[in-house]
Design an enzyme around this catalytic site. Sequence first.
Site, short mmCIF file in Angstrom:
data_model
loop_
_atom_site.label_atom_id
_atom_site.label_comp_id
_atom_site.label_asym_id
_atom_site.label_seq_id
_atom_site.Cartn_x
_atom_site.Cartn_y
_atom_site.Cartn_z
CG PHE A 151 -15.09 10.49 -10.53
CD1 PHE A 151 -15.07 11.73 -9.91
CD2 PHE A 151 -14.31 10.31 -11.68
CE1 PHE A 151 -14.30 12.77 -10.42
CE2 PHE A 151 -13.56 11.34 -12.19
CZ PHE A 151 -13.55 12.57 -11.56
CD GLU A 178 -14.51 1.62 -10.41
OE1 GLU A 178 -15.66 1.91 -10.77
OE2 GLU A 178 -13.58 1.38 -11.20
CB CYS A 283 -19.18 15.90 -18.97
SG CYS A 283 -20.91 16.24 -18.78
#
Length: 491
Positions: A151, A178, A283
């Site tokens: 995401f 999603e 990240c």
Amino acid sequence: MNILKNYINGTWQHSTSKETIDVVNPANQDTLAKVPYGPETKKDLDHAVSAAQNAYNEWRNVPVIKRVQVLYRLKSLLEENMEPLAKIITEESGKTKAESLGEIQRAIENVEVACGTPMLMAGDVIEDIATGIDEMMIRQPLGIAACITPFNFPSMIVFWFLPYAIATGNAFIVKPSEKVPLTMMKIFELLDQLDMPKGLVSLVHGGKDSVDAILEHPKIKAISFVGSTPVARYIYSKGTANGKRVQAQGGAKNPVVILPDSDIEMSTKIIADSVYGCAGQRCLAASTIITVDDQKREIKDALYETVKSRTTGYGWDDSVSMGPVITPESKNRIEGLIQKGIDEGAKLLLDGRKTSISGYENGNFIAPTILENVALDKELITTEIFGPVMSLISMKNIDEALAFVNSSSYGNMACLFTGSGANARKFRNEADAGNIGINIGVAAPMAQFPFSGWKDSFFGDLHGQGKHAIEFFTQTKVIIERWPNIWSRKF
Ligand code: NAD
């Protein structure tokens, strides 16, 4: 309410699945759309693979110099659509406008590098490997490749793979997160304008069921995954067990060491940007900050001063430097980790919980938080928080700091702030991480370089971006040839 369609065989199609989940704006909980979900989405994947196979058969024979022409056009389309794309990214992920624009720029840079595929995928030849015998190595596409994305970068991450995959002659299927599928809808509207065979690129929505369909489909030859470590491990083990080539980038826990000989004003600003950029949901977000020999608290005080002035709020508002985290569950999890740290003895220097933004009272906001003296064996230090939380710890010297850095199970990034070349050299040589920053807070490799990650942050061999991506999406073929000159023979 808008139920998102898949893009399969060059057309927008309703999913076979009637099940949906909501796509929610994290700044106010507004439902933006409904995305197909559940076991029936497996059929969508089958349709995409059938179309991709036909497209691949045609595309692999198109000269590479012609294949990259679509990328030149794509670059222009992305540039023309930066602002509307950025707005969608902010609406569905909560990022600030600058962050949303920044990630599209990184996507474009990958398109630019992949335009060099006519050179990048060149092979090797040695004439006369033995008398009258020549040997060559060429690179050929794999067939159908798929990617599964997280995401936190709704546009950029697909571009670590897609431009390289199609430029080298493959068909490509995207399964976006999603939680943020709207950005990819817009990107596929742009891809739809390119002169490619129908079915060459497909967009298939869904969650775990779609992912399992990708892992199991015999015609999918390669999988690129980016997401959390447990899912990356699962994708790598199941995908390779099914005979696929897999690159799976996982989670992270990034340490930053700051030495007393660094430029403290500059370093602390850069570190704060790294910890709180994208609300800590990168990240490559710095998470544990190790101050070395900071007896007078100069570094800690400078960090505190820089951080407390940051503004949290709705990402599209120009005055805001940090948006919300992605879901209420995420907010609860992060606040729970903060509380646990306090209960275990950490000192709370700055508390971002109970933040309410006027006009966005339902948003998942956590303002910048700083904890000090966090115990090294506790969750705040050992697990990925993925939120706007800085854990401060103190060490005596660079050796102690390096030993701590290397004790992590993750290896995505490690950074050092220093004024000493010798310390910088030691750190970059000895730190066990795939991306190293020296006086850099977010050591994100540019598109020419592999997005490296080590240990539990990466499963596989070849990473995304640049030459690694070209290698990942091609298989080598070695040909040895002898051509006896029959006309010169004496009969
Ligand atoms: P996630 O692992 O929850 O989801 C990633 C993708 O996997 C999504 O498309 C999702 O639909 C799918 N998925 C989720 N659970 C699954 C399951 N059980 N089985 C099969 N598929 C599943 O990750 P996220 O929360 O969307 O993203 C955040 C994570 O991604 C963080 O851990 C972050 O560090 C990591 N990340 C890593 C990099 C990197 O380069 N190493 C880059 C960006 C994000």
